[in-house]
Design a protein around this motif. Structure first.
Motif, PDB file in Angstrom:
ATOM      1  N   GLY A   1       0.830  -1.207   0.000  1.00 53.55           N
ATOM      2  CA  GLY A   1       0.000   0.000   0.000  1.00 53.55           C
ATOM      3  C   GLY A   1       0.857   1.246   0.000  1.00 53.55           C
ATOM      4  N   ASP A   2       0.423   2.266   0.733  1.00 57.24           N
ATOM      5  CA  ASP A   2       1.133   3.550   0.735  1.00 57.24           C
ATOM      6  C   ASP A   2       2.175   3.626   1.840  1.00 57.24           C
ATOM      7  OD1 ASP A   2      -0.400   4.344  -1.385  1.00 57.24           O
ATOM      8  OD2 ASP A   2      -1.977   5.173  -0.104  1.00 57.24           O
ATOM      9  N   GLY A   3       2.744   2.534   2.187  1.00 57.30           N
ATOM     10  CA  GLY A   3       3.794   2.544   3.203  1.00 57.30           C
ATOM     11  C   GLY A   3       3.269   2.383   4.610  1.00 57.30           C
ATOM     12  N   GLU A   4       1.939   2.237   4.734  1.00 59.53           N
ATOM     13  CA  GLU A   4       1.386   2.104   6.090  1.00 59.53           C
ATOM     14  C   GLU A   4       1.637   0.697   6.647  1.00 59.53           C
ATOM     15  OE1 GLU A   4      -2.681   2.969   5.333  1.00 59.53           O
ATOM     16  OE2 GLU A   4      -2.262   5.062   4.867  1.00 59.53           O
ATOM     17  N   ASN A   5       1.560  -0.298   5.758  1.00 57.86           N
ATOM     18  CA  ASN A   5       1.680  -1.685   6.209  1.00 57.86           C
ATOM     19  C   ASN A   5       3.084  -2.215   5.912  1.00 57.86           C
ATOM     20  OD1 ASN A   5       1.208  -4.286   6.987  1.00 57.86           O
ATOM     21  ND2 ASN A   5      -0.059  -4.807   5.221  1.00 57.86           N
ATOM     22  N   THR A   6       4.029  -1.899   6.823  1.00 57.21           N
ATOM     23  CA  THR A   6       5.402  -2.379   6.643  1.00 57.21           C
ATOM     24  C   THR A   6       5.510  -3.818   7.134  1.00 57.21           C
ATOM     25  OG1 THR A   6       6.253  -0.161   6.943  1.00 57.21           O
ATOM     26  CG2 THR A   6       7.819  -1.951   7.214  1.00 57.21           C
ATOM     27  N   VAL A   7       6.008  -4.691   6.254  1.00 61.46           N
ATOM     28  CA  VAL A   7       6.080  -6.113   6.594  1.00 61.46           C
ATOM     29  C   VAL A   7       7.474  -6.482   7.071  1.00 61.46           C
ATOM     30  CG1 VAL A   7       5.660  -8.447   5.739  1.00 61.46           C
ATOM     31  CG2 VAL A   7       4.341  -6.545   4.827  1.00 61.46           C
ATOM     32  N   LEU A   8       8.482  -6.082   6.296  1.00 59.72           N
ATOM     33  CA  LEU A   8       9.863  -6.410   6.657  1.00 59.72           C
ATOM     34  C   LEU A   8      10.661  -5.117   6.836  1.00 59.72           C
ATOM     35  CD1 LEU A   8      10.477  -9.173   3.943  1.00 59.72           C
ATOM     36  CD2 LEU A   8       9.769  -9.539   6.305  1.00 59.72           C
ATOM     37  N   ALA A   9      11.485  -5.074   7.869  1.00 58.72           N
ATOM     38  CA  ALA A   9      12.295  -3.881   8.096  1.00 58.72           C
ATOM     39  C   ALA A   9      13.688  -4.288   8.570  1.00 58.72           C
ATOM     40  CB  ALA A   9      11.629  -2.976   9.128  1.00 58.72           C
ATOM     41  N   LYS A  10      14.690  -3.762   7.915  1.00 59.25           N
ATOM     42  CA  LYS A  10      16.087  -4.049   8.273  1.00 59.25           C
ATOM     43  C   LYS A  10      16.333  -5.546   8.422  1.00 59.25           C
ATOM     44  CE  LYS A  10      16.738   0.375  10.534  1.00 59.25           C
ATOM     45  NZ  LYS A  10      16.781   1.068  11.804  1.00 59.25           N
ATOM     46  N   MET A  11      15.971  -6.258   7.397  1.00 58.82           N
ATOM     47  CA  MET A  11      16.117  -7.716   7.410  1.00 58.82           C
ATOM     48  C   MET A  11      17.439  -8.068   6.725  1.00 58.82           C
ATOM     49  SD  MET A  11      14.690 -10.807   7.758  1.00 58.82           S
ATOM     50  CE  MET A  11      12.983 -10.469   8.097  1.00 58.82           C
ATOM     51  N   GLY A  12      18.307  -8.789   7.410  1.00 57.62           N
ATOM     52  CA  GLY A  12      19.577  -9.159   6.787  1.00 57.62           C
ATOM     53  C   GLY A  12      20.090 -10.490   7.315  1.00 57.62           C
ATOM     54  N   PHE A  13      20.504 -11.363   6.420  1.00 55.99           N
ATOM     55  CA  PHE A  13      21.154 -12.614   6.821  1.00 55.99           C
ATOM     56  C   PHE A  13      21.816 -13.235   5.605  1.00 55.99           C
ATOM     57  CE2 PHE A  13      16.874 -13.739   5.514  1.00 55.99           C
ATOM     58  CZ  PHE A  13      17.037 -14.887   4.769  1.00 55.99           C
ATOM     59  N   SER A  14      22.728 -14.167   5.852  1.00 58.23           N
ATOM     60  CA  SER A  14      23.305 -14.917   4.730  1.00 58.23           C
ATOM     61  C   SER A  14      23.249 -16.403   5.034  1.00 58.23           C
ATOM     62  CB  SER A  14      24.748 -14.514   4.437  1.00 58.23           C
ATOM     63  OG  SER A  14      25.296 -13.792   5.452  1.00 58.23           O
TER      64      SER A  14
END
Lengths: 247, 282
Positions: free
Chosen positions: A14-27
């Motif tokens: 949507g317009d940025g209201e529904n953030t699902v993933l944030a600062k996700m990092g892995f290897s």
């Protein structure tokens, strides 16, 4: 050697209201079996969809097969979805041939034998039980000899004995082919049984809040004493881990 | 590696044999079904003919010729008249219009179903075309392009395209995105994705549209021929009407309907099998 590197700044709908993933990092290392555990609705499927290229967002850096500049086209990627997603109008054999080149069709019989469906090649998916359909989807994923295999809670709605046998099948095929695996589940016992390393996701907007290396010898047993003790110790240290909190 | 699940498999070979899924069993199954289908149709048509004959005796009016009189008239037109030539001409026009309308309508319908912007752009035009009377299209086509074959075909095609578009648009909208995701993940070629994943999902819509299309098209073709051609079934019916030859009109109608029934049995029934593949096992 790194097989998969994931860095996602912000994935929203949507317009940025529904953030699902944030600062996700892995290897993930080559040949490693990584399980990702998180509460329902935290964005586990979205994460796999982003790794597979089905979804994307700005500010994502996902590299495959030990090469930071590689895009997904250069990495053989298999994906086993929550539902088997077989083409109902194609037979079992045709469903597997679909992902192959004509010169590779001879592999199909071996694959069907490996997943225990040697005499079911001419059946249509709707003539098969749920467990058999999953095995076809497993055979389809391994048909392309994937370097990286993604699994999205593939044994979710199956009865316990069927799910157990399919997990054994998965372990055996991954061991034979040396496949790197990212396996998403909400079932910690399943993750302990299968994985070399478990990543825990927080609730939405999700990030990796904890990771544990499963240092138990293989082959493991589902609900074995050592496995249950390992789980109990983890839960004693982080009682809210499965709810997506580390407090 | 050992086989899993060998004891607990739900489906058995005997079920397969009974239901006739083996590739080799299909031709026999098909010919039996076709035979029973034709027999059933023949019984129903015979019953209709008998009812007709009985009613004609009861009414006993020259405006309502008996079934036998119509058959006699058909025999006459087949031998003495130009019934075969006229039917072939009408069939050619109907089939040509059908193929063009299905191809153009199918293409536009799929594009409208896939791309919202194409739908927005053409939706108003589609609604207009759906609601313009067939007669108006035919008259305008003859006025603008002249009394030529191309104008006749164009008029039929323009009448049929909107209904094909509507059906195929709904079909394209109903396509399972999850299956398309499989095609994308496994990097299937565009042609493989289209023919093995996308198009099979549209088969029910294509068949429905083709079935309704053929019956609509041949009716419009007759009007087109009546208004502006000097051959074909429509032209022949107009001539028969002027002589008030009701038996002749009915003879032509029966002959043409029989051909359409034959086309249905020969061409559409096999497509039913294609649509039912892997989904209906009765």
């Amino acid at each position: 050697m790194i097989e998969l590197n994931v860095a996602i700044k912000n994935k929203h709908y949507g317009d940025g209201e529904n953030t699902v993933l944030a600062k996700m990092g892995f290897s993930v290392k080559k040949g490693e079996f990584v399980a990702i555990v998180g509460p329902s609705g935290c964005g586990k499927t979205t994460l796999l969809n982003m790794i597979s290229g089905l979804e994307s967002c700005s500010g994502q850096h996902i590299s495959y097969c030990n090469n930071p500049s590689n895009n997904i086209d250069k990495c053989q990627l298999g994906y086993i979805f929550q539902q088997p997603r077989l083409m109902p109008w194609l037979t079992v054999r045709e469903n597997i041939e679909l992902v192959l080149q004509p010169e590779e069709y001879h592999q199909v019989d071996d694959l069907l034998t490996q997943v225990g469906l040697a005499n079911k090649g001419e059946y249509f998916p709707r003539q098969l039980s749920g467990g058999m359909q999953r095995r076809v989807s497993i055979a389809r994923a391994f048909a392309i000899n994937p370097k990286l295999l993604l699994l999205d809670e593939p044994f979710n709605s199956l009865d316990a004995p069927t799910a157990t046998r399919l997990r054994q099948l998965l372990i055996e095929l991954c061991r034979q082919k040396g496949t790197t695996v990212v396996f998403v589940t909400h079932d910690l016992q399943e993750a302990i049984y299968l994985a070399d390393r478990i990543l825990f996701m927080s609730d939405s907007p999700s990030t990796i809040i904890h990771q544990s290396i499963v240092d138990l010898p293989k082959p493991r047993r589902e609900s074995g004493v050592a496995e249950l003790a390992w789980q109990a110790q983890l839960m004693a240290t982080y009682p809210h881990l499965l709810a997506g909190r580390i407090d | 590696m050992k086989l899993f699940f060998s004891k607990n498999d739900v489906t058995t070979k005997s079920v397969i044999a009974k239901q006739g899924f083996r590739k080799g069993a299909l031709p026999m199954r098909f010919s039996k079904e076709l035979f029973s289908f034709i027999c059933l149709r023949l019984v129903i048509l015979s019953a209709l003919a008998l009812t007709w004959q009985g009613m004609a005796w009861l009414i006993a009016s020259p405006d309502f010729p008996s079934f036998l009189a119509v058959i006699k008239s058909m025999h006459y037109h087949l031998n003495e008249g130009e019934m075969v030539a006229n039917i072939l001409i009408t069939l050619r026009r109907a089939l040509l219009s059908f193929i063009i309308a299905m191809l153009l309508g199918g293409l536009l319908g799929i594009l409208m179903g896939i791309h919202a912007w194409v739908n927005k752009l053409t939706d108003s035009l589609l609604i207009i075309l759906l609601n313009i009377p067939a007669l108006v299209t035919i008259l305008l086509s003859y006025i603008w392009f002249g009394l030529v074959e191309a104008a006749a075909i164009a008029a039929v095609v323009i009448n049929k395209i909107p209904t094909v578009v509507v059906m195929l648009r709904e079909g394209a909208r109903a396509v399972d995105k999850d299956l398309l995701a499989v095609a994308k993940v496994y990097q299937l070629s565009p042609s493989k994705t289209f023919f093995s994943v996308f198009l099979p999902q549209l088969y029910p819509f294509i068949i429905a549209s083709a079935r309704s299309g053929l019956s609509l098209i041949w009716k419009i073709v007759l009007v087109v021929e009546l208004l502006g051609r000097s051959d074909g079934v429509g032209f022949a019916l107009n001539t028969l009407f002027q002589f008030f030859d009701i038996a002749g009109i009915l003879a032509y109608t029966i002959a043409f309907v029989m051909i359409i029934l034959l086309i249905e049995a020969l061409f559409f029934k096999p497509f039913d099998k294609l649509v039912a593949r892997g989904t209906r096992f009765d």
